[in-house]
Design a protein around this motif. Structure first.
Motif, PDB file in Angstrom:
ATOM      1  N   GLY A   1       0.481   2.864  15.957  1.00 49.83           N
ATOM      2  CA  GLY A   1       0.257   1.940  14.852  1.00 49.83           C
ATOM      3  C   GLY A   1      -1.064   1.209  15.015  1.00 49.83           C
ATOM      4  N   ASN A   2      -1.382   0.855  16.239  1.00 52.59           N
ATOM      5  CA  ASN A   2      -2.681   0.264  16.538  1.00 52.59           C
ATOM      6  C   ASN A   2      -3.802   1.220  16.141  1.00 52.59           C
ATOM      7  OD1 ASN A   2      -4.958   0.455  18.767  1.00 52.59           O
ATOM      8  ND2 ASN A   2      -4.408  -1.713  18.668  1.00 52.59           N
ATOM      9  N   LEU A   3      -3.651   2.487  16.485  1.00 50.31           N
ATOM     10  CA  LEU A   3      -4.687   3.472  16.175  1.00 50.31           C
ATOM     11  C   LEU A   3      -4.824   3.684  14.668  1.00 50.31           C
ATOM     12  CD1 LEU A   3      -3.846   6.013  19.014  1.00 50.31           C
ATOM     13  CD2 LEU A   3      -5.941   4.653  18.832  1.00 50.31           C
ATOM     14  N   ALA A   4      -3.707   3.688  13.950  1.00 50.90           N
ATOM     15  CA  ALA A   4      -3.771   3.840  12.497  1.00 50.90           C
ATOM     16  C   ALA A   4      -4.535   2.679  11.870  1.00 50.90           C
ATOM     17  CB  ALA A   4      -2.359   3.939  11.918  1.00 50.90           C
ATOM     18  N   ALA A   5      -4.226   1.447  12.294  1.00 55.28           N
ATOM     19  CA  ALA A   5      -4.936   0.285  11.769  1.00 55.28           C
ATOM     20  C   ALA A   5      -6.422   0.348  12.117  1.00 55.28           C
ATOM     21  CB  ALA A   5      -4.316  -0.998  12.325  1.00 55.28           C
ATOM     22  N   ALA A   6      -6.728   0.768  13.345  1.00 55.97           N
ATOM     23  CA  ALA A   6      -8.121   0.859  13.774  1.00 55.97           C
ATOM     24  C   ALA A   6      -8.877   1.938  13.009  1.00 55.97           C
ATOM     25  CB  ALA A   6      -8.189   1.123  15.272  1.00 55.97           C
ATOM     26  N   VAL A   7      -8.224   3.076  12.746  1.00 54.24           N
ATOM     27  CA  VAL A   7      -8.871   4.140  11.967  1.00 54.24           C
ATOM     28  C   VAL A   7      -9.194   3.628  10.566  1.00 54.24           C
ATOM     29  CG1 VAL A   7      -8.470   6.367  10.838  1.00 54.24           C
ATOM     30  CG2 VAL A   7      -7.937   6.088  13.266  1.00 54.24           C
ATOM     31  N   SER A   8      -8.287   2.860   9.964  1.00 51.15           N
ATOM     32  CA  SER A   8      -8.543   2.329   8.624  1.00 51.15           C
ATOM     33  C   SER A   8      -9.726   1.364   8.630  1.00 51.15           C
ATOM     34  CB  SER A   8      -7.290   1.627   8.092  1.00 51.15           C
ATOM     35  OG  SER A   8      -6.249   2.549   7.864  1.00 51.15           O
ATOM     36  N   LEU A   9      -9.804   0.503   9.638  1.00 52.41           N
ATOM     37  CA  LEU A   9     -10.946  -0.402   9.746  1.00 52.41           C
ATOM     38  C   LEU A   9     -12.246   0.367   9.965  1.00 52.41           C
ATOM     39  CD1 LEU A   9      -9.455  -3.250  11.983  1.00 52.41           C
ATOM     40  CD2 LEU A   9     -10.221  -3.478   9.607  1.00 52.41           C
ATOM     41  N   MET A  10     -12.187   1.336  10.840  1.00 53.92           N
ATOM     42  CA  MET A  10     -13.362   2.132  11.154  1.00 53.92           C
ATOM     43  C   MET A  10     -13.816   2.934   9.940  1.00 53.92           C
ATOM     44  SD  MET A  10     -13.715   4.758  14.393  1.00 53.92           S
ATOM     45  CE  MET A  10     -13.630   3.446  15.621  1.00 53.92           C
ATOM     46  N   ALA A  11     -12.856   3.449   9.167  1.00 56.21           N
ATOM     47  CA  ALA A  11     -13.191   4.218   7.971  1.00 56.21           C
ATOM     48  C   ALA A  11     -13.916   3.343   6.952  1.00 56.21           C
ATOM     49  CB  ALA A  11     -11.914   4.807   7.364  1.00 56.21           C
ATOM     50  N   ARG A  12     -13.433   2.123   6.774  1.00 57.79           N
ATOM     51  CA  ARG A  12     -14.125   1.207   5.862  1.00 57.79           C
ATOM     52  C   ARG A  12     -15.538   0.906   6.349  1.00 57.79           C
ATOM     53  NH1 ARG A  12     -12.619  -4.847   6.464  1.00 57.79           N
ATOM     54  NH2 ARG A  12     -13.891  -4.382   8.305  1.00 57.79           N
ATOM     55  N   ASP A  13     -15.681   0.657   7.637  1.00 65.27           N
ATOM     56  CA  ASP A  13     -16.978   0.263   8.178  1.00 65.27           C
ATOM     57  C   ASP A  13     -17.983   1.406   8.179  1.00 65.27           C
ATOM     58  OD1 ASP A  13     -15.816  -2.196   8.589  1.00 65.27           O
ATOM     59  OD2 ASP A  13     -15.499  -1.905  10.744  1.00 65.27           O
ATOM     60  N   ARG A  14     -17.514   2.624   8.410  1.00 61.44           N
ATOM     61  CA  ARG A  14     -18.425   3.766   8.460  1.00 61.44           C
ATOM     62  C   ARG A  14     -18.657   4.389   7.092  1.00 61.44           C
ATOM     63  NH1 ARG A  14     -16.667   6.957  14.102  1.00 61.44           N
ATOM     64  NH2 ARG A  14     -17.096   5.182  15.485  1.00 61.44           N
ATOM     65  N   GLY A  15     -17.767   4.115   6.148  1.00 57.97           N
ATOM     66  CA  GLY A  15     -17.969   4.561   4.776  1.00 57.97           C
ATOM     67  C   GLY A  15     -17.813   6.045   4.542  1.00 57.97           C
ATOM     68  N   GLU A  16     -17.110   6.756   5.411  1.00 55.77           N
ATOM     69  CA  GLU A  16     -16.969   8.207   5.253  1.00 55.77           C
ATOM     70  C   GLU A  16     -15.721   8.603   4.465  1.00 55.77           C
ATOM     71  OE1 GLU A  16     -18.947  10.387   8.923  1.00 55.77           O
ATOM     72  OE2 GLU A  16     -17.394   8.998   9.618  1.00 55.77           O
ATOM     73  N   PHE A  17     -14.702   7.789   4.492  1.00 59.25           N
ATOM     74  CA  PHE A  17     -13.477   8.002   3.719  1.00 59.25           C
ATOM     75  C   PHE A  17     -12.700   6.699   3.775  1.00 59.25           C
ATOM     76  CE2 PHE A  17     -12.346   8.949   8.082  1.00 59.25           C
ATOM     77  CZ  PHE A  17     -11.084   8.407   8.233  1.00 59.25           C
ATOM     78  N   LEU A  18     -11.643   6.582   2.985  1.00 59.52           N
ATOM     79  CA  LEU A  18     -10.810   5.385   3.051  1.00 59.52           C
ATOM     80  C   LEU A  18      -9.391   5.745   2.625  1.00 59.52           C
ATOM     81  CD1 LEU A  18     -10.895   2.377   3.755  1.00 59.52           C
ATOM     82  CD2 LEU A  18     -11.150   1.912   1.308  1.00 59.52           C
ATOM     83  N   PRO A  19      -8.432   5.633   3.538  1.00 56.35           N
ATOM     84  CA  PRO A  19      -7.039   5.943   3.191  1.00 56.35           C
ATOM     85  C   PRO A  19      -6.517   4.999   2.113  1.00 56.35           C
ATOM     86  CG  PRO A  19      -7.334   5.762   5.577  1.00 56.35           C
ATOM     87  CD  PRO A  19      -8.579   5.230   4.944  1.00 56.35           C
ATOM     88  N   LYS A  20      -5.596   5.508   1.306  1.00 53.52           N
ATOM     89  CA  LYS A  20      -4.940   4.695   0.290  1.00 53.52           C
ATOM     90  C   LYS A  20      -3.766   3.908   0.859  1.00 53.52           C
ATOM     91  CE  LYS A  20      -7.259   5.865  -3.460  1.00 53.52           C
ATOM     92  NZ  LYS A  20      -7.982   4.865  -4.276  1.00 53.52           N
ATOM     93  N   ARG A  21      -3.117   4.467   1.900  1.00 56.78           N
ATOM     94  CA  ARG A  21      -1.900   3.867   2.441  1.00 56.78           C
ATOM     95  C   ARG A  21      -1.876   4.012   3.960  1.00 56.78           C
ATOM     96  NH1 ARG A  21      -1.094   6.822  -1.794  1.00 56.78           N
ATOM     97  NH2 ARG A  21      -0.918   8.638  -0.414  1.00 56.78           N
ATOM     98  N   GLN A  22      -1.235   3.032   4.617  1.00 58.25           N
ATOM     99  CA  GLN A  22      -0.988   3.132   6.046  1.00 58.25           C
ATOM    100  C   GLN A  22       0.378   2.523   6.351  1.00 58.25           C
ATOM    101  OE1 GLN A  22      -3.901   0.968   8.381  1.00 58.25           O
ATOM    102  NE2 GLN A  22      -3.563  -0.956   7.303  1.00 58.25           N
ATOM    103  N   ILE A  23       1.057   3.130   7.334  1.00 61.85           N
ATOM    104  CA  ILE A  23       2.370   2.659   7.763  1.00 61.85           C
ATOM    105  C   ILE A  23       2.270   2.359   9.252  1.00 61.85           C
ATOM    106  CG2 ILE A  23       4.815   3.238   8.016  1.00 61.85           C
ATOM    107  CD1 ILE A  23       4.436   5.199   5.658  1.00 61.85           C
ATOM    108  N   LEU A  24       2.484   1.096   9.615  1.00 55.06           N
ATOM    109  CA  LEU A  24       2.351   0.649  10.998  1.00 55.06           C
ATOM    110  C   LEU A  24       3.732   0.251  11.507  1.00 55.06           C
ATOM    111  CD1 LEU A  24      -0.768  -1.678  10.472  1.00 55.06           C
ATOM    112  CD2 LEU A  24      -0.710   0.824  10.726  1.00 55.06           C
ATOM    113  N   ILE A  25       4.239   0.998  12.470  1.00 51.93           N
ATOM    114  CA  ILE A  25       5.577   0.760  13.007  1.00 51.93           C
ATOM    115  C   ILE A  25       5.440   0.023  14.336  1.00 51.93           C
ATOM    116  CG2 ILE A  25       7.735   1.848  13.751  1.00 51.93           C
ATOM    117  CD1 ILE A  25       6.972   4.210  11.902  1.00 51.93           C
ATOM    118  N   TYR A  26       5.988  -1.184  14.390  1.00 52.73           N
ATOM    119  CA  TYR A  26       5.841  -2.124  15.517  1.00 52.73           C
ATOM    120  C   TYR A  26       4.499  -1.950  16.241  1.00 52.73           C
ATOM    121  CZ  TYR A  26       8.759   1.750  17.459  1.00 52.73           C
ATOM    122  OH  TYR A  26       9.311   2.969  17.769  1.00 52.73           O
TER     123      TYR A  26
END
Length: 311
Positions: free
Chosen positions: A151-176
């Motif tokens: 879940g940490n990695l999913a959140a980090a990938v979403s932040l990194m995707a926004r910052d790098r501007g290469e793609f941006l997920p529409k949804r993320q599910i973070l379990i504990y």
């Protein structure tokens, strides 16, 4: 909680005290457990090219026609776990959600400390977003999902995707998810002290995982390691956060959801009552897992960003 169950949990919680010394034993143990559990969907292994390396991924196809794609990052404190030990989880996930599940076999610490595993997750995700035809879907059909360190990695990938501007997920599910960098007695989150001993995952064990994942203390200030430290959480995916009542990480996961909401993101949070950290990956059916999939399917199928209460 049942007092007899409480006594048993306290005894089992001693398992992680020698984590730094025995992490290889833990890895073998999780693989042995996974061999004893079945799966019921079509599986395919492939590799995603990323510069000078190939990232292994395992695809799980549901029995029914796929409604979308879940790119999954497994838990294990960035140190244990792999696509084999999570095969039963991903197989069940594929059939319960009717989504293709892509499990990323990212590099593990301490052999490969931060940000190696994160870069694997990012690079694999980027390739599927750039080439969604590989999964016979559109980019908007892809959701990121992970449990605990995943879940940490999913959140980090979403932040990194926004910052790098290469793609941006529409949804993320973070379990504990783990979202902070301090799990000592100085943590600002009460759940670290309330649930940090006697509930399987201990605060000491979390700190040991962090020591192996991020031995460089300066790295622990990175929002890609501790998303709660991000100064700007705008423009993030619609987010579902599932936490467990008796989890040391409960409060920081929920705090991350609240901060995402403060920055205008659509967020839904659920706390599973009576649940422990790690419940999502147990190799048998449980009411907590069943409830989680009810919530996940609602989120995937009908999320509209209007309901934000914590249940």
């Amino acid at each position: 909680m049942n007092p007899y169950k409480r006594i048993a949990l306290k005894a089992l919680s001693h398992w992680g005290r020698n984590l730094k010394k025995n992490y290889r034993v833990y890895r073998r143990f999780t693989n042995v457990v996974s061999v004893c559990t079945g799966h019921g969907c079509r599986i395919a292994d492939l590799e995603v090219a990323a510069g000078d390396r190939n990232i292994p991924v395992r695809l799980f196809h549901p029995d029914d026609p796929a409604l979308g794609v879940l790119i999954f990052f497994h838990g294990g404190g960035w140190v244990t776990g792999n696509v084999d030990s999570y095969t039963h989880v991903c197989s069940n996930m594929a059939n319960q959600t009717k989504n293709i599940v892509v499990s990323v076999d990212y590099r593990l610490a301490p052999e490969h400390p931060f940000p190696s595993g994160l870069e694997d997750c990012y690079d694999a995700t980027r390739e599927f977003f750039k080439n969604p035809g590989l999964l016979n879907c559109k980019a908007d059909d892809i959701t990121l999902i992970g449990d605990s360190a995943g879940g940490n990695l999913a959140a980090a990938v979403s932040l990194m995707a926004r910052d790098r501007g290469e793609f941006l997920p529409k949804r993320q599910i973070l379990i504990y998810p783990s979202t902070y960098n301090d799990h000592s007695e100085n943590s600002p989150f009460p759940s670290i002290r309330e649930n940090g001993t006697g509930y399987l995952l201990t605060s000491e064990e979390i700190q040991n995982y962090m020591d192996m994942y991020a031995p460089n203390i300066e790295d622990r200030q990175s929002p890609y390691l501790a998303p709660l430290l991000a100064r700007d959480l705008s423009n993030q995916p619609d987010t579902l956060i599932i936490t467990a009542e008796y989890d040391p990480l409960r409060d920081e996961g929920e705090a991350y959801g609240m901060r995402l909401k403060e920055y205008g993101n659509n967020v839904k949070m659920y706390r599973i009552k009576g649940a422990l950290h790690g419940f999502f990956s147990i190799p048998w059916k449980s009411q907590h897992v069943s409830r989680s999939f009810e919530i996940i399917n609602w989120f995937l199928n009908s999320y509209n960003g209007q309901s934000e209460e914590l249940l």
